[in-house]
Scaffold this motif. Structure first.
Motif, mmCIF file in Angstrom:
data_model
loop_
_atom_site.group_PDB
_atom_site.id
_atom_site.type_symbol
_atom_site.label_atom_id
_atom_site.label_comp_id
_atom_site.label_asym_id
_atom_site.label_seq_id
_atom_site.Cartn_x
_atom_site.Cartn_y
_atom_site.Cartn_z
ATOM 1 N N TRP A 160 -16.647 17.990 -18.412
ATOM 2 C CA TRP A 160 -17.135 18.297 -19.544
ATOM 3 C C TRP A 160 -16.148 18.035 -20.788
ATOM 4 O O TRP A 160 -16.227 18.212 -21.728
ATOM 5 N N ARG A 163 -14.662 13.398 -22.237
ATOM 6 C CA ARG A 163 -15.048 12.790 -23.652
ATOM 7 C C ARG A 163 -15.711 11.184 -23.427
ATOM 8 O O ARG A 163 -16.552 10.520 -23.760
ATOM 9 N N ASP A 167 -22.020 11.010 -19.174
ATOM 10 C CA ASP A 167 -22.221 12.270 -19.770
ATOM 11 C C ASP A 167 -21.588 13.163 -19.841
ATOM 12 O O ASP A 167 -21.982 14.707 -19.683
ATOM 13 N N ALA A 168 -20.563 13.499 -20.504
ATOM 14 C CA ALA A 168 -20.119 14.338 -20.797
ATOM 15 C C ALA A 168 -20.643 15.032 -21.725
ATOM 16 O O ALA A 168 -20.432 16.612 -21.327
ATOM 17 N N GLU A 169 -20.968 14.565 -23.004
ATOM 18 C CA GLU A 169 -21.526 15.666 -23.872
ATOM 19 C C GLU A 169 -22.789 17.434 -23.237
ATOM 20 O O GLU A 169 -22.799 17.521 -23.529
ATOM 21 N N GLU A 170 -23.652 16.072 -22.271
ATOM 22 C CA GLU A 170 -25.014 16.726 -21.416
ATOM 23 C C GLU A 170 -23.934 17.463 -20.862
ATOM 24 O O GLU A 170 -24.588 19.105 -20.831
ATOM 25 N N ARG A 172 -20.881 19.118 -21.294
ATOM 26 C CA ARG A 172 -20.604 20.572 -22.069
ATOM 27 C C ARG A 172 -21.394 21.050 -22.539
ATOM 28 O O ARG A 172 -21.142 22.453 -22.792
ATOM 29 N N ARG A 173 -22.973 20.555 -23.506
ATOM 30 C CA ARG A 173 -24.143 21.533 -23.693
ATOM 31 C C ARG A 173 -24.262 23.027 -22.388
ATOM 32 O O ARG A 173 -25.023 23.431 -22.709
ATOM 33 N N THR A 195 -18.560 27.937 -27.376
ATOM 34 C CA THR A 195 -18.270 26.004 -27.450
ATOM 35 C C THR A 195 -16.765 26.304 -27.628
ATOM 36 O O THR A 195 -16.278 25.427 -26.928
ATOM 37 N N THR A 198 -15.633 25.783 -23.766
ATOM 38 C CA THR A 198 -15.918 24.392 -23.374
ATOM 39 C C THR A 198 -15.621 23.240 -23.798
ATOM 40 O O THR A 198 -14.983 22.266 -22.761
ATOM 41 N N SER A 202 -10.584 19.678 -22.243
ATOM 42 C CA SER A 202 -11.007 18.387 -22.658
ATOM 43 C C SER A 202 -9.353 18.291 -23.580
ATOM 44 O O SER A 202 -8.080 18.311 -23.391
#
Length: 232
Positions: A160, A163, A167-170, A172-173, A195, A198, A202
């Motif tokens: 996650w 970037r 599928d990184a955004e999902e 991270r969610r 937040t 996560t 990165s």
């Protein structure tokens, strides 16, 4: 019979290592066996033993191959801070491109002339060219490799943070939800900072740590273009 014999005649050590590297990077080091490698190359297993005596020799050769092909950043930057930054990012990119190196680095030492020139000699030369003294050039080289290796090993099982992955955004969610759903009475800080947590694996975190490292290194070394350049 003619096909396999023909391929055997043209087989080279370089081809073997390129295929072995692909298997390790795309799947896992444990997946690499003499039988699997021979199958992907379209030759008999005994053929490989005429090039390498064991899987361990092949793993040594993979590490040498990857390190020997390290892409030294173009010599466009001249300040110590910029050079250290570019080198660290180049090492991180190499380890991302070849995730098997994270494990190989922890189990073996490169000794071939090609590997030492690619990611050792040339890097130290670049550091000396921009003003690091002899001892500092070696120590800074060590910090660059160790920091990049450590972060790559931390980030690898935490996708996650990447970037560039689709599928990184999902991911991270989902990770944020995991932290936020912890029992607040036992994990008040983690719930409140879900937040922010996560972002630990990165690229932003890598760059934050890298700037801290650069600032400290240049202050300690007293190299021209120090702290001011590091945060520019």
């Amino acid at each position: 019979m003619a096909g396999p014999r023909s391929r055997t005649k043209t087989l080279t050590s370089e081809q073997i290592i390129e295929v072995a590297t692909r298997i390790c990077d795309e799947e896992d080091i444990e997946v690499l066996t003499i039988r699997r490698l021979a199958s992907d190359l379209g030759v008999g297993a005994m053929t490989l033993y005429s090039y390498f005596r064991s899987k361990e020799e092949i793993l040594d050769a993979i590490a040498d191959h990857v390190m020997g092909n390290f892409r030294l950043p173009a010599a466009e930057q001249t300040s110590p801070a910029e050079v250290v930054r570019d080198l660290a990012l180049a090492f991180l990119e190499m380890m991302r491109e070849h995730p098997s190196m994270v494990r190989l680095f922890s189990t073996r030492v490169n000794t071939t002339p090609e590997s030492m020139r690619g990611a050792f000699e040339s890097v130290i030369a670049r550091l000396r060219e921009v003003g690091f003294t002899d001892g500092d050039a070696v120590r800074v080289y060590g910090l660059i490799v160790q920091y990049s290796l450590g972060f790559a090993s931390y980030q690898a099982p935490r996708p996650w943070g990447r970037r560039d992955l689709p599928d990184a955004e999902e991911l991270r969610r989902q990770r944020k939800h995991f932290y936020a759903a912890l029992p607040r009475d036992g994990f008040p800080n983690m719930v409140e900072l879900a937040t922010e947590l996560t972002a630990l694996p990165s690229d932003e975190q890598f760059l934050f740590g890298l700037e801290c490292l650069i600032d400290g290194v240049l202050r300690r070394a007293g190299t021209a273009g120090g702290a001011a350049s590091a945060v520019s």
